[in-house]
Design an enzyme around this catalytic site. Structure first.
Site, PDB file in Angstrom:
ATOM      1  N   ASP A  67       0.825  -1.207   0.000  1.00 47.74           N
ATOM      2  CA  ASP A  67       0.000   0.000   0.000  1.00 47.74           C
ATOM      3  C   ASP A  67       0.861   1.261   0.000  1.00 47.74           C
ATOM      4  O   ASP A  67       2.083   1.190   0.190  1.00 47.74           O
ATOM      5  CB  ASP A  67      -0.973   0.006   1.201  1.00 47.74           C
ATOM      6  CG  ASP A  67      -0.266  -0.270   2.523  1.00 47.74           C
ATOM      7  OD1 ASP A  67       0.978  -0.262   2.568  1.00 47.74           O
ATOM      8  OD2 ASP A  67      -0.968  -0.505   3.519  1.00 47.74           O
ATOM      9  N   ASN A 136      -7.909  -0.290  13.953  1.00 46.16           N
ATOM     10  CA  ASN A 136      -9.298  -0.423  13.465  1.00 46.16           C
ATOM     11  C   ASN A 136      -9.507  -1.733  12.703  1.00 46.16           C
ATOM     12  O   ASN A 136     -10.558  -1.948  12.122  1.00 46.16           O
ATOM     13  CB  ASN A 136      -9.654   0.776  12.561  1.00 46.16           C
ATOM     14  CG  ASN A 136      -8.832   0.802  11.284  1.00 46.16           C
ATOM     15  OD1 ASN A 136      -7.927  -0.019  11.100  1.00 46.16           O
ATOM     16  ND2 ASN A 136      -9.138   1.721  10.396  1.00 46.16           N
ATOM     17  N   HIS A 138      -7.693  -2.779  10.051  1.00 48.36           N
ATOM     18  CA  HIS A 138      -7.344  -2.796   8.622  1.00 48.36           C
ATOM     19  C   HIS A 138      -6.138  -3.683   8.323  1.00 48.36           C
ATOM     20  O   HIS A 138      -5.287  -3.920   9.172  1.00 48.36           O
ATOM     21  CB  HIS A 138      -7.175  -1.372   8.060  1.00 48.36           C
ATOM     22  CG  HIS A 138      -5.921  -0.647   8.440  1.00 48.36           C
ATOM     23  ND1 HIS A 138      -5.795   0.718   8.331  1.00 48.36           N
ATOM     24  CD2 HIS A 138      -4.717  -1.073   8.920  1.00 48.36           C
ATOM     25  CE1 HIS A 138      -4.582   1.076   8.719  1.00 48.36           C
ATOM     26  NE2 HIS A 138      -3.922   0.011   9.080  1.00 48.36           N
ATOM     27  N   GLU A 143      -9.810  -0.831   4.661  1.00 45.87           N
ATOM     28  CA  GLU A 143     -10.423  -0.249   5.851  1.00 45.87           C
ATOM     29  C   GLU A 143     -11.765  -0.926   6.168  1.00 45.87           C
ATOM     30  O   GLU A 143     -12.341  -1.603   5.302  1.00 45.87           O
ATOM     31  CB  GLU A 143     -10.657   1.250   5.608  1.00 45.87           C
ATOM     32  CG  GLU A 143      -9.397   2.046   5.285  1.00 45.87           C
ATOM     33  CD  GLU A 143      -8.526   2.321   6.514  1.00 45.87           C
ATOM     34  OE1 GLU A 143      -8.551   1.560   7.482  1.00 45.87           O
ATOM     35  OE2 GLU A 143      -7.799   3.339   6.475  1.00 45.87           O
TER      36      GLU A 143
HETATM   37  C1  F6R Z   1       1.488  -0.433   6.253  1.00 45.44           C
HETATM   38  C2  F6R Z   1       0.194  -1.132   6.365  1.00 45.44           C
HETATM   39  C3  F6R Z   1      -0.674  -0.960   7.544  1.00 45.44           C
HETATM   40  C4  F6R Z   1       0.083  -1.286   8.853  1.00 45.44           C
HETATM   41  C5  F6R Z   1      -0.822  -1.152  10.067  1.00 45.44           C
HETATM   42  C6  F6R Z   1      -0.053  -1.339  11.367  1.00 45.44           C
HETATM   43  O1  F6R Z   1       2.077  -0.718   4.999  1.00 45.44           O
HETATM   44  O2  F6R Z   1      -0.171  -1.821   5.462  1.00 45.44           O
HETATM   45  O3  F6R Z   1      -1.785  -1.807   7.431  1.00 45.44           O
HETATM   46  O4  F6R Z   1       0.604  -2.577   8.776  1.00 45.44           O
HETATM   47  O5  F6R Z   1      -1.454   0.094  10.085  1.00 45.44           O
HETATM   48  O6  F6R Z   1       0.892  -0.311  11.480  1.00 45.44           O
HETATM   49  P1  F6R Z   1       2.000  -0.339  12.640  1.00 45.44           P
HETATM   50  O7  F6R Z   1       2.845  -1.538  12.365  1.00 45.44           O
HETATM   51  O8  F6R Z   1       2.758   0.935  12.492  1.00 45.44           O
HETATM   52  O9  F6R Z   1       1.266  -0.472  13.922  1.00 45.44           O
END
Ligand code: F6R
Length: 243
Positions: A67, A136, A138, A143
């Site tokens: 992403d 959340n 995701h 989302e």
């Molecule tokens: C980032 C991504 C997001 C993160 C998620 C957790 O490329 O795809 O889904 O993996 O938001 O983020 P952290 O690891 O910073 O808690």
């Protein structure tokens, strides 16, 4: 979904890195998709260390992005591309030709989705996808409310993601839209690994483990996957009764 709880972040990272190393040693041409974010940082350092020690060779692997924040690219410190080049692609000396990354700054994002979809259809399915989870629920930027039938798509980011995402940047950013692989790509991957650590993830991990599959918690899609793994540290698992 196979769940394993490790004592702490370090052990969770060792487990994840060793799991990936074993798979890449069995399949040196693997197509990998690696998440950005804080959770996998130590895993990436361990993969780089293992590569330097010649315990694993990523030179024949291909990589596809998970992403990106719309409007940002590798020149923006804090973008997914900046992070992954810094933490893993550069230290591993990966040939640019083996990396397909979203250009979230291009004028035609639909075309960009198509380009990345086609790369996966041509080189895939993805062999190993490593994911983090948002508070959340995701996965990537899929989302709450997302259609599980999506491949690559552009989407409006959840308010929570817009707020939490500020942590990656050293100045206030407008993070309104994302471009992401879809849940369908994740479900078609041969092996999906979700990692989570820290108390801040305990609540969403409880929901993920206890609730049925629902697009309100996109990570529950992994329960539909025949070969998915959830690696946790004890803080992330603390509200969850794992048998
Ligand atoms: C980032 C991504 C997001 C993160 C998620 C957790 O490329 O795809 O889904 O993996 O938001 O983020 P952290 O690891 O910073 O808690």
């Amino acid at each position: 979904m196979i769940i394993e709880v490790m004592y702490n972040y370090s052990e969770m990272s060792i487990k994840t890195a060793e799991f990936i190393i074993e798979m890449v040693n069995k399949n040196p041409n693997a197509l990998l998709c690696l998440a950005g974010g804080d959770t996998p940082i130590e895993t990436y350092r361990l993969l780089v260390k293992a590569s330097k020690e010649e315990r694993v060779d990523f030179s024949q692997c291909k990589f596809v992005s998970l992403d990106e924040w719309v409007g940002l690219d590798e020149n923006d410190e804090g973008s997914c591309k900046y992070f992954l080049y810094k933490e893993i692609f550069k230290p591993l000396n990966i040939n640019k030709e083996n990396i397909c990354f979203f250009n979230a700054k291009c004028g035609d994002l639909q075309k960009e989705c198509k380009r990345v979809d086609e790369f996966i259809f041509k080189n895939g399915p993805i062999d190993i996808i490593l994911l983090g989870i948002g508070v959340n629920g995701h996965l990537g930027f899929n989302e709450p409310g997302i259609d599980f039938e999506n491949y690559c798509h552009v989407l409006k980011l959840d308010k929570n993601t817009q707020t939490v995402g500020q942590k990656y940047f050293n100045k206030e950013m407008k993070l309104e839209y994302g471009i992401s692989l879809g849940i369908k790509h994740i479900l078609e991957a041969k092996t999906a690994i979700l990692i989570a650590n820290g108390e801040k993830k305990a609540n969403i991990i409880k929901n993920l483990v206890e609730k049925d599959v629902t697009n309100e918690i996109p990570a529950t899609a992994l329960k539909l996957h025949a070969n998915s793994f959830l690696f946790l540290d004890s803080d992330a698992a603390k509200l969850t009764h794992i048998k």
